[in-house]
Design an enzyme around this catalytic site. Structure first.
Site, PDB file in Angstrom:
ATOM      1  CB  CYS A  42      31.475  45.321  54.173  1.00 57.76           C
ATOM      2  SG  CYS A  42      32.160  44.868  52.598  1.00 57.76           S
ATOM      3  CB  THR A  76      57.662  47.444  46.915  1.00 56.24           C
ATOM      4  OG1 THR A  76      58.716  48.149  47.563  1.00 56.24           O
ATOM      5  CG2 THR A  76      58.235  46.541  45.828  1.00 56.24           C
ATOM      6  CD  GLN A 133      29.749  44.299  43.143  1.00 53.84           C
ATOM      7  OE1 GLN A 133      29.608  43.442  42.267  1.00 53.84           O
ATOM      8  NE2 GLN A 133      30.250  44.016  44.329  1.00 53.84           N
ATOM      9  CG  ASN A 148      27.640  46.700  47.305  1.00 56.21           C
ATOM     10  OD1 ASN A 148      27.351  47.892  47.153  1.00 56.21           O
ATOM     11  ND2 ASN A 148      27.785  46.159  48.493  1.00 56.21           N
ATOM     12  CB  THR A 155      38.700  49.408  50.956  1.00 56.26           C
ATOM     13  OG1 THR A 155      37.637  48.457  50.893  1.00 56.26           O
ATOM     14  CG2 THR A 155      38.567  50.249  52.217  1.00 56.26           C
ATOM     15  N   GLY A 212      40.236  43.858  42.077  1.00 56.49           N
ATOM     16  CA  GLY A 212      40.553  42.634  41.341  1.00 56.49           C
ATOM     17  C   GLY A 212      39.677  41.441  41.711  1.00 56.49           C
ATOM     18  CG  HIS A 213      38.306  40.562  45.906  1.00 54.62           C
ATOM     19  ND1 HIS A 213      37.164  40.113  46.515  1.00 54.62           N
ATOM     20  CD2 HIS A 213      38.532  41.793  46.411  1.00 54.62           C
ATOM     21  CE1 HIS A 213      36.725  41.030  47.368  1.00 54.62           C
ATOM     22  NE2 HIS A 213      37.542  42.067  47.316  1.00 54.62           N
TER      23      HIS A 213
HETATM   24  C1  PLP Z   1      33.688  44.849  47.407  1.00 57.87           C
HETATM   25  C2  PLP Z   1      33.411  46.272  47.223  1.00 57.87           C
HETATM   26  C3  PLP Z   1      34.314  47.263  47.654  1.00 57.87           C
HETATM   27  C4  PLP Z   1      35.572  46.931  48.418  1.00 57.87           C
HETATM   28  O1  PLP Z   1      36.526  46.276  47.625  1.00 57.87           O
HETATM   29  P1  PLP Z   1      37.820  45.638  48.291  1.00 57.87           P
HETATM   30  O2  PLP Z   1      38.758  45.460  47.170  1.00 57.87           O
HETATM   31  O3  PLP Z   1      37.385  44.361  48.903  1.00 57.87           O
HETATM   32  O4  PLP Z   1      38.329  46.615  49.290  1.00 57.87           O
HETATM   33  C5  PLP Z   1      34.006  48.586  47.415  1.00 57.87           C
HETATM   34  N1  PLP Z   1      32.879  48.931  46.779  1.00 57.87           N
HETATM   35  C6  PLP Z   1      31.991  48.026  46.338  1.00 57.87           C
HETATM   36  C7  PLP Z   1      30.763  48.479  45.622  1.00 57.87           C
HETATM   37  C8  PLP Z   1      32.221  46.663  46.555  1.00 57.87           C
HETATM   38  O5  PLP Z   1      31.326  45.771  46.141  1.00 57.87           O
END
Ligand code: PLP
Length: 401
Positions: A333, A245, A187, A159, A80, A208-209
């Site tokens: 979201c 940082t 994605q 996504n 984001t 990352g997640h």
């Molecule tokens: C999950 C997602 C985001 C947001 O990622 P975050 O690291 O959670 O802020 C943005 N774009 C897409 C297409 C996503 O699937």
């Protein structure tokens, strides 16, 4: 399968486009940075300098993953932030009068900053999509024609549906018209190869997640020479392009996730596609009045978005949740609102199917056994919800708005 006796006996996690499990290898490389290796990489002393070397090495690994140079990699707090930094930073550089071209199916992390730019006086265009979620490239060309300062922000893959955009062609068109091109590549990370020497994007965001690193770390790739004002001000970190940082443990973990993806992606994609295709074929065989949403010819290997007509996606997700199966409707979201997904709606899916759309998204940690478990439990849920639904194939379609 993962067992959490305290919460639920059994969890089948098919919601990997929302977030994914941290790889054990990633957790392992992060641990020392919560212990003895706590120095600040910007410090003058050798103790901090030792930590800085790990950040340097991590940046090199991320660069190898994208096939770019390490100076082109900026670490952020999430995708984001990367999306906001790319979009706001470009508009800040050009000033008002920037034309921003995006699509109707972007993640809110792109749509909202674009809408803010519109409120600030920039011209913003949201390109429509067709029935499988693709844009018309001639329409993009027409919007770019005659522009002075244009920013195009189009996601690499969606996504919700997994539809993959022709990013190479889009990037070429942007080059042709001198536009800056940003892509939300969240994605595709770890799912399909990303090589910025082959695809001439200027800016690219990852999180990352979404590919087995922790939540709270992101990548912003900035091609050398791209004009951009920093989004976060206040320090010299990241060569003055992103103050704050460095989040050293997460940066090191992210690099490990990139390495795992770089090495394992090709093989995993085959395995995950086989699981997804079995799930898709099973659902289509066992449940009537089902449609697959998205572009089946250009789709992420792990994603399946289906509409179960005449019933609601939320009801399906709650029922499956009781059975330990995690899926989602729309994007994480956007859930919490009862509005149907903006992505499914933009594709022109008929009313009777819009509300019944759900997403299954798989990862390297899923198994055939889990797919069969879902194929066993899902059809009775669908049958039961349809029995309860006031709608059905015999309903007069004019009763729907
Ligand atoms: C999950 C997602 C985001 C947001 O990622 P975050 O690291 O959670 O802020 C943005 N774009 C897409 C297409 C996503 O699937």
């Amino acid at each position: 399968m993962i067992y959490y006796p305290a919460i639920m006996e059994k969890i089948v996690y098919f919601d990997n486009n929302a977030t994914s499990r941290v790889a054990p290898e990633v957790a392992d490389v992060m641990r020392p940075f919560f212990g003895e290796l706590y120095g600040n990489p910007s410090s003058m002393h050798a103790f901090g300098g030792q930590v800085a070397k790990f950040v340097t090495r991590a940046r090199e690994e991320v660069a190898a993953f994208l096939n770019c140079s390490p100076e082109e990699v900026i670490f952020t707090s999430c995708a984001t932030e990367s999306d906001n930094a790319a979009i706001r930073g470009t508009a800040d550089w050009f000033g008002t009068g920037t034309k921003v071209i995006t699509t109707a199916v972007e993640h809110p992390a792109v749509l909202q900053p674009c809408r803010r730019l519109k409120a600030l006086g920039h011209t913003v265009v949201e390109l429509p999509v067709d029935g499988v979620g693709q844009i018309d490239l001639d329409r993009l060309r027409a919007e770019l024609k005659g522009t002075q300062h244009a920013l195009v922000s189009i996601m690499w893959a969606n996504n919700e549906t997994g539809t993959v955009f022709p990013i190479e062609k889009i990037a070429d068109i942007c080059r042709e018209y001198g536009a800056v091109f940003h892509t939300d590549a969240v994605q595709v990370a770890g799912k399909i190869p990303v090589d910025v020497t082959k695809v001439p994007v200027d800016l690219l965001a990852m999180s990352g997640h979404k590919f087995h690193a922790p939540k709270g770390i992101g990548i912003l790739y900035v091609r050398k020479g791209t004009k951009l004002k920093p989004f976060l001000l206040g320090g010299h970190q990241e060569a003055g392009r992103r103050a704050g940082t460095e989040n050293v443990p997460y940066i090191v973990g992210l690099a490990k996730a990139c390495e795992l993806a770089r090495i394992g992606m090709a093989e995993e994609a085959v395995q995950i596609t086989a699981l997804r295709d079995r799930l898709e074929a099973g659902i289509l065989a066992k449940c009537p009045n089902v449609r697959v949403n998205g572009d089946r010819n250009h789709r992420l290997p792990n994603t399946l978005n289906v509409s179960f007509e005449y019933i609601e996606g939320e009801a399906i997700a709650y029922r499956l949740s009781d059975l330990g199966i995690c899926i989602s409707t729309g994007s994480a979201c956007a859930s919490g609102s009862l509005d149907p997904s903006h992505v499914i709606r933009a594709m022109g899916v008929p009313f009777i199917a819009v509300h019944g759309s759900v997403r299954f998204s798989l990862s390297r940690y899923n198994t055939m056994e889990e797919v069969d478990y879902v194929l066993d439990r899902l059809p009775p849920v669908i049958r039961n919800l349809r029995e309860l639904s006031p709608f059905g194939p015999d309903t007069d379609p004019t009763t729907f708005k």
